[in-house]
Scaffold this motif. Structure first.
Motif, PDB file in Angstrom:
ATOM      1  N   ALA A 161       0.825  -1.036   0.175  1.00 31.10           N
ATOM      2  CA  ALA A 161      -0.303  -0.212   0.142  1.00 31.10           C
ATOM      3  C   ALA A 161       0.447   1.362  -0.359  1.00 31.10           C
ATOM      4  O   ALA A 161       0.633   2.057  -0.836  1.00 31.10           O
ATOM      5  CB  ALA A 161      -0.528  -0.108   0.906  1.00 31.10           C
ATOM      6  N   ASP A 162       1.764   1.296   0.601  1.00 32.63           N
ATOM      7  CA  ASP A 162       2.503   2.585   1.061  1.00 32.63           C
ATOM      8  C   ASP A 162       3.395   2.484  -0.502  1.00 32.63           C
ATOM      9  O   ASP A 162       3.356   3.961  -0.871  1.00 32.63           O
ATOM     10  CB  ASP A 162       3.646   2.824   1.600  1.00 32.63           C
ATOM     11  N   ARG A 163       4.214   2.163  -1.186  1.00 32.35           N
ATOM     12  CA  ARG A 163       4.358   2.050  -2.706  1.00 32.35           C
ATOM     13  C   ARG A 163       3.364   1.912  -3.389  1.00 32.35           C
ATOM     14  O   ARG A 163       3.654   3.242  -4.334  1.00 32.35           O
ATOM     15  CB  ARG A 163       5.044   0.808  -3.532  1.00 32.35           C
ATOM     16  N   SER A 164       1.971   1.359  -3.528  1.00 29.83           N
ATOM     17  CA  SER A 164       1.103   1.971  -4.702  1.00 29.83           C
ATOM     18  C   SER A 164       0.888   3.511  -4.400  1.00 29.83           C
ATOM     19  O   SER A 164       0.238   4.364  -4.843  1.00 29.83           O
ATOM     20  CB  SER A 164       0.001   0.968  -4.137  1.00 29.83           C
ATOM     21  N   LEU A 165       0.724   3.931  -2.716  1.00 23.93           N
ATOM     22  CA  LEU A 165       0.375   5.630  -2.768  1.00 23.93           C
ATOM     23  C   LEU A 165       1.498   6.384  -3.148  1.00 23.93           C
ATOM     24  O   LEU A 165       1.134   7.189  -3.870  1.00 23.93           O
ATOM     25  CB  LEU A 165       0.301   5.761  -1.499  1.00 23.93           C
ATOM     26  N   ARG A 166       3.041   6.716  -2.847  1.00 25.57           N
ATOM     27  CA  ARG A 166       3.471   6.415  -3.702  1.00 25.57           C
ATOM     28  C   ARG A 166       3.147   6.976  -4.944  1.00 25.57           C
ATOM     29  O   ARG A 166       3.793   8.209  -5.757  1.00 25.57           O
ATOM     30  CB  ARG A 166       4.986   6.504  -3.138  1.00 25.57           C
ATOM     31  N   GLU A 167       3.194   5.891  -5.761  1.00 21.42           N
ATOM     32  CA  GLU A 167       2.866   5.832  -7.308  1.00 21.42           C
ATOM     33  C   GLU A 167       1.916   6.487  -7.471  1.00 21.42           C
ATOM     34  O   GLU A 167       2.669   7.440  -9.044  1.00 21.42           O
ATOM     35  CB  GLU A 167       3.461   4.645  -7.713  1.00 21.42           C
ATOM     36  N   ALA A 168       0.794   6.614  -6.708  1.00 25.03           N
ATOM     37  CA  ALA A 168      -0.450   7.147  -7.183  1.00 25.03           C
ATOM     38  C   ALA A 168       0.116   8.857  -6.595  1.00 25.03           C
ATOM     39  O   ALA A 168      -0.358   9.773  -8.064  1.00 25.03           O
ATOM     40  CB  ALA A 168      -1.493   6.939  -6.468  1.00 25.03           C
ATOM     41  N   THR A 169       0.788   9.070  -5.887  1.00 22.16           N
ATOM     42  CA  THR A 169       1.370  11.154  -5.420  1.00 22.16           C
ATOM     43  C   THR A 169       1.928  10.998  -7.004  1.00 22.16           C
ATOM     44  O   THR A 169       2.246  12.382  -7.480  1.00 22.16           O
ATOM     45  CB  THR A 169       2.096  10.773  -4.599  1.00 22.16           C
ATOM     46  N   ASP A 170       2.951  10.387  -7.239  1.00 22.52           N
ATOM     47  CA  ASP A 170       3.791  10.977  -8.081  1.00 22.52           C
ATOM     48  C   ASP A 170       2.660  11.044  -9.509  1.00 22.52           C
ATOM     49  O   ASP A 170       2.794  12.049 -10.366  1.00 22.52           O
ATOM     50  CB  ASP A 170       5.004  10.096  -8.766  1.00 22.52           C
ATOM     51  N   ALA A 171       1.496   9.824  -9.987  1.00 25.52           N
ATOM     52  CA  ALA A 171       0.825  10.085 -11.115  1.00 25.52           C
ATOM     53  C   ALA A 171       0.276  11.390 -11.134  1.00 25.52           C
ATOM     54  O   ALA A 171       0.101  11.833 -12.338  1.00 25.52           O
ATOM     55  CB  ALA A 171       0.357   8.938 -11.370  1.00 25.52           C
ATOM     56  N   ALA A 172      -0.499  11.543 -10.017  1.00 24.83           N
ATOM     57  CA  ALA A 172      -0.995  12.877 -10.076  1.00 24.83           C
ATOM     58  C   ALA A 172      -0.672  13.861  -9.596  1.00 24.83           C
ATOM     59  O   ALA A 172      -1.322  15.061 -10.539  1.00 24.83           O
ATOM     60  CB  ALA A 172      -2.121  12.640  -8.579  1.00 24.83           C
ATOM     61  N   LEU A 173       0.448  14.011  -8.792  1.00 31.00           N
ATOM     62  CA  LEU A 173       1.317  15.402  -9.296  1.00 31.00           C
ATOM     63  C   LEU A 173       1.904  15.878 -10.781  1.00 31.00           C
ATOM     64  O   LEU A 173       1.845  16.711 -10.957  1.00 31.00           O
ATOM     65  CB  LEU A 173       2.141  15.500  -8.689  1.00 31.00           C
ATOM     66  N   ARG A 174       2.316  14.682 -11.439  1.00 32.50           N
ATOM     67  CA  ARG A 174       2.619  15.207 -12.707  1.00 32.50           C
ATOM     68  C   ARG A 174       1.406  15.877 -13.931  1.00 32.50           C
ATOM     69  O   ARG A 174       1.898  16.642 -14.590  1.00 32.50           O
ATOM     70  CB  ARG A 174       3.450  14.059 -13.803  1.00 32.50           C
ATOM     71  N   PHE A 175       0.758  14.686 -13.164  1.00 30.16           N
ATOM     72  CA  PHE A 175      -0.880  15.307 -14.071  1.00 30.16           C
ATOM     73  C   PHE A 175      -1.834  16.432 -13.527  1.00 30.16           C
ATOM     74  O   PHE A 175      -1.824  17.212 -14.558  1.00 30.16           O
ATOM     75  CB  PHE A 175      -2.325  14.280 -13.511  1.00 30.16           C
ATOM     76  N   VAL A 176      -1.021  17.243 -12.422  1.00 34.04           N
ATOM     77  CA  VAL A 176      -2.028  18.605 -12.407  1.00 34.04           C
ATOM     78  C   VAL A 176      -0.301  19.689 -12.620  1.00 34.04           C
ATOM     79  O   VAL A 176      -1.090  20.629 -13.291  1.00 34.04           O
ATOM     80  CB  VAL A 176      -1.682  18.256 -10.739  1.00 34.04           C
ATOM     81  N   ILE A 177       0.417  19.023 -12.403  1.00 36.15           N
ATOM     82  CA  ILE A 177       2.144  20.317 -13.333  1.00 36.15           C
ATOM     83  C   ILE A 177       1.849  20.294 -14.776  1.00 36.15           C
ATOM     84  O   ILE A 177       2.234  21.360 -14.943  1.00 36.15           O
ATOM     85  CB  ILE A 177       3.278  19.838 -13.116  1.00 36.15           C
ATOM     86  N   GLY A 178       1.611  19.031 -15.457  1.00 39.39           N
ATOM     87  CA  GLY A 178       1.329  18.895 -16.482  1.00 39.39           C
ATOM     88  C   GLY A 178       0.323  20.186 -17.320  1.00 39.39           C
ATOM     89  O   GLY A 178       0.464  20.372 -18.656  1.00 39.39           O
ATOM     90  N   HIS A 179      -0.893  20.167 -16.353  1.00 41.95           N
ATOM     91  CA  HIS A 179      -1.850  21.036 -17.203  1.00 41.95           C
ATOM     92  C   HIS A 179      -1.437  22.279 -16.568  1.00 41.95           C
ATOM     93  O   HIS A 179      -2.459  22.994 -16.593  1.00 41.95           O
ATOM     94  CB  HIS A 179      -3.521  20.370 -16.333  1.00 41.95           C
ATOM     95  N   SER A 180      -0.766  23.004 -16.025  1.00 40.86           N
ATOM     96  CA  SER A 180      -0.394  24.204 -15.638  1.00 40.86           C
ATOM     97  C   SER A 180       1.046  24.782 -16.315  1.00 40.86           C
ATOM     98  O   SER A 180       1.692  23.748 -16.135  1.00 40.86           O
ATOM     99  CB  SER A 180      -0.362  24.412 -13.224  1.00 40.86           C
ATOM    100  N   ILE A 181       0.942  25.945 -15.975  1.00 34.67           N
ATOM    101  CA  ILE A 181       1.904  27.084 -16.298  1.00 34.67           C
ATOM    102  C   ILE A 181       2.734  27.483 -14.801  1.00 34.67           C
ATOM    103  O   ILE A 181       2.508  26.980 -14.530  1.00 34.67           O
ATOM    104  CB  ILE A 181       0.879  28.536 -16.943  1.00 34.67           C
ATOM    105  N   MET A 182       3.758  27.996 -15.775  1.00 36.39           N
ATOM    106  CA  MET A 182       4.349  28.028 -14.918  1.00 36.39           C
ATOM    107  C   MET A 182       5.133  28.653 -13.739  1.00 36.39           C
ATOM    108  O   MET A 182       5.156  28.935 -12.826  1.00 36.39           O
ATOM    109  CB  MET A 182       6.343  27.792 -15.226  1.00 36.39           C
ATOM    110  N   ASP A 183       4.602  29.476 -14.811  1.00 37.70           N
ATOM    111  CA  ASP A 183       4.152  30.916 -13.277  1.00 37.70           C
ATOM    112  C   ASP A 183       3.018  30.869 -12.456  1.00 37.70           C
ATOM    113  O   ASP A 183       3.663  31.307 -11.017  1.00 37.70           O
ATOM    114  CB  ASP A 183       3.532  31.839 -14.472  1.00 37.70           C
ATOM    115  N   ASP A 184       2.077  29.888 -12.364  1.00 37.02           N
ATOM    116  CA  ASP A 184       1.332  29.435 -12.032  1.00 37.02           C
ATOM    117  C   ASP A 184       1.902  28.363 -10.740  1.00 37.02           C
ATOM    118  O   ASP A 184       1.547  28.406  -9.843  1.00 37.02           O
ATOM    119  CB  ASP A 184       0.074  29.207 -11.990  1.00 37.02           C
TER     120      ASP A 184
END
Length: 385
Positions: A161-184
């Motif tokens: 579960a800990d490893r799965s949560l870490r991978e899910a966090t990395d995926a969610a963070l990359r998805f949000v950063i990929g849909h945001s501009i750098m200044d924001d």
């Protein structure tokens, strides 16, 4: 020469035989035989028959070992679960039940217990370079705090579960950063990125039923590449200065506005008081005139002369000049002009600024109130001389 070699002059050098007695090491067979005789009566054996003593000793020894093994097995089954933990019991590798805090017993080799802390707040970090929507590279550090609320789901829903949560966090963070501009990401939109990342992470882990509840998601840091780091630091500083100036202006406005309202209320109250003062003063003059009118109708000349004298008394009472009739007087008079000037200067500020010259109506009738009788007397006496 050894103790058991010939040629030692017939002396007994055996260390186990001293004083004519055999003190050699005990025989193990004899020890087990004696134990068998002692426990033979307990398990139904008879120690008098030497032919069956060996068999009885073996069965007794087996019984002793069996009893000791049962005791050890029973004592090894006790275990303790702490206050913040839940014990997951597996029977032959399959989930059986859960136990709470306290001392419990389990059959060893049959049940296994895995304690899981369900009150501890754990944390993990997600860190790495990520690509924004405007094709810029940023290094983002995120921290996720979580707690286990279901021990069974935490252990068996996923492999780790800990490893799965870490991978899910990395995926969610990359998805949000990929849909945001750098200044924001670097300046004003960090809170939005944090909230969006938490929502995306919860939507990812909910279908897996991992028994994990998110406590908080923290946006630790976001840094641009080293080549443009100074420029973005200046931009962040300017953004922070702007927010600080806005907050200071708002604080100044909150400070000035109540003060201005207080001044407005004070001016309005003073105006209302002045209005009431003028109205009451006018009403008093009207009332005084109404009282004076019957007297004037009864004796016009006397009333006119009296009012003239009172008016002159009021006028001359506010000046430092003295009228002296020296034509018919042979006396030398001393006038303390310095004292009179001081008295006049002290009396000038005390006079009302709103005071006006005496009003004379109806052919010289004075409508002002009488002044101090003493001052009027001195004025009249001076004018008489």
């Amino acid at each position: 020469m050894a103790w058991n070699e010939p040629g030692n002059n017939g002396k007994n050098n055996d260390p186990w035989k001293q004083g004519g007695r055999n003190q050699g090491p005990p025989d193990l067979d004899e020890v087990f035989r004696n134990l068998g005789k002692k426990f033979g009566g307990i398990f139904g054996g008879k120690g008098g028959n030497s032919g069956s003593s060996s068999g009885g000793g073996g069965s007794a020894l087996f019984g002793v070992i069996l009893v000791v093994a049962i005791l050890v097995w029973g004592l090894s089954g006790f275990y303790t679960i702490k206050d913040a933990e839940r014990g997951v019991v597996l029977r032959f590798g399959q989930y059986h039940t859960e136990v709470g805090a306290g001392i419990h017993w389990k059959p060893t080799f049959i049940d296994t217990v895995t304690p899981v802390n369900t009150q501890e707040v754990r944390s993990l970090r997600a860190d790495g370079f990520m690509l924004t929507q405007d094709q810029n590279l940023v290094r983002v550090t995120f921290e996720v705090q979580y707690r286990i609320f279901n021990a069974r789901q935490y252990l068996f829903s996923v492999v780790d579960a800990d490893r799965s949560l870490r991978e899910a966090t990395d995926a969610a963070l990359r998805f949000v950063i990929g849909h945001s501009i750098m200044d924001d990401v670097l300046t004003r939109g960090r809170e939005v990125v944090r909230q969006n990342t938490r929502q995306e992470l919860e939507s990812v882990i909910t279908p897996y039923n991992m028994g994990i509840a998110l406590v908080d998601v923290n946006f630790r840091d976001a840094r641009p590449p080293e080549e443009v780091r100074e420029a973005f630091d200046d931009a962040i500083s300017a953004q922070e200065d702007q927010e600080r100036f806005v907050q200071e202006a708002q604080a100044y406005a909150r400070e000035i506005e109540p003060r201005a309202r207080g001044q407005v209320n004070r001016v309005m109250q003073e105006a209302e008081a002045y209005k009431q003062q003028i109205v009451l003063k006018a009403q008093g003059e009207v009332a005084r005139f109404e009282q004076l009118l019957p007297q004037y109708l009864a004796a016009p000349k006397v009333t006119r002369d009296r009012m003239y004298l009172e008016t002159m008394e009021y006028v001359y009472g506010n000046t430092s000049k003295i009228l002296v009739d020296v034509k018919n007087s042979n006396n030398l008079m001393y006038l303390p002009l310095d004292q009179l000037m001081k008295q006049g200067a002290a009396a000038a500020p005390s006079a009302s600024p709103s005071s006006s010259p005496a009003r004379v109506n109806m052919d010289g009738i004075n409508t002002q109130p009488r002044t101090d009788s003493t001052r009027g007397t001195s004025t009249r006496s001076g004018s008489g001389r």
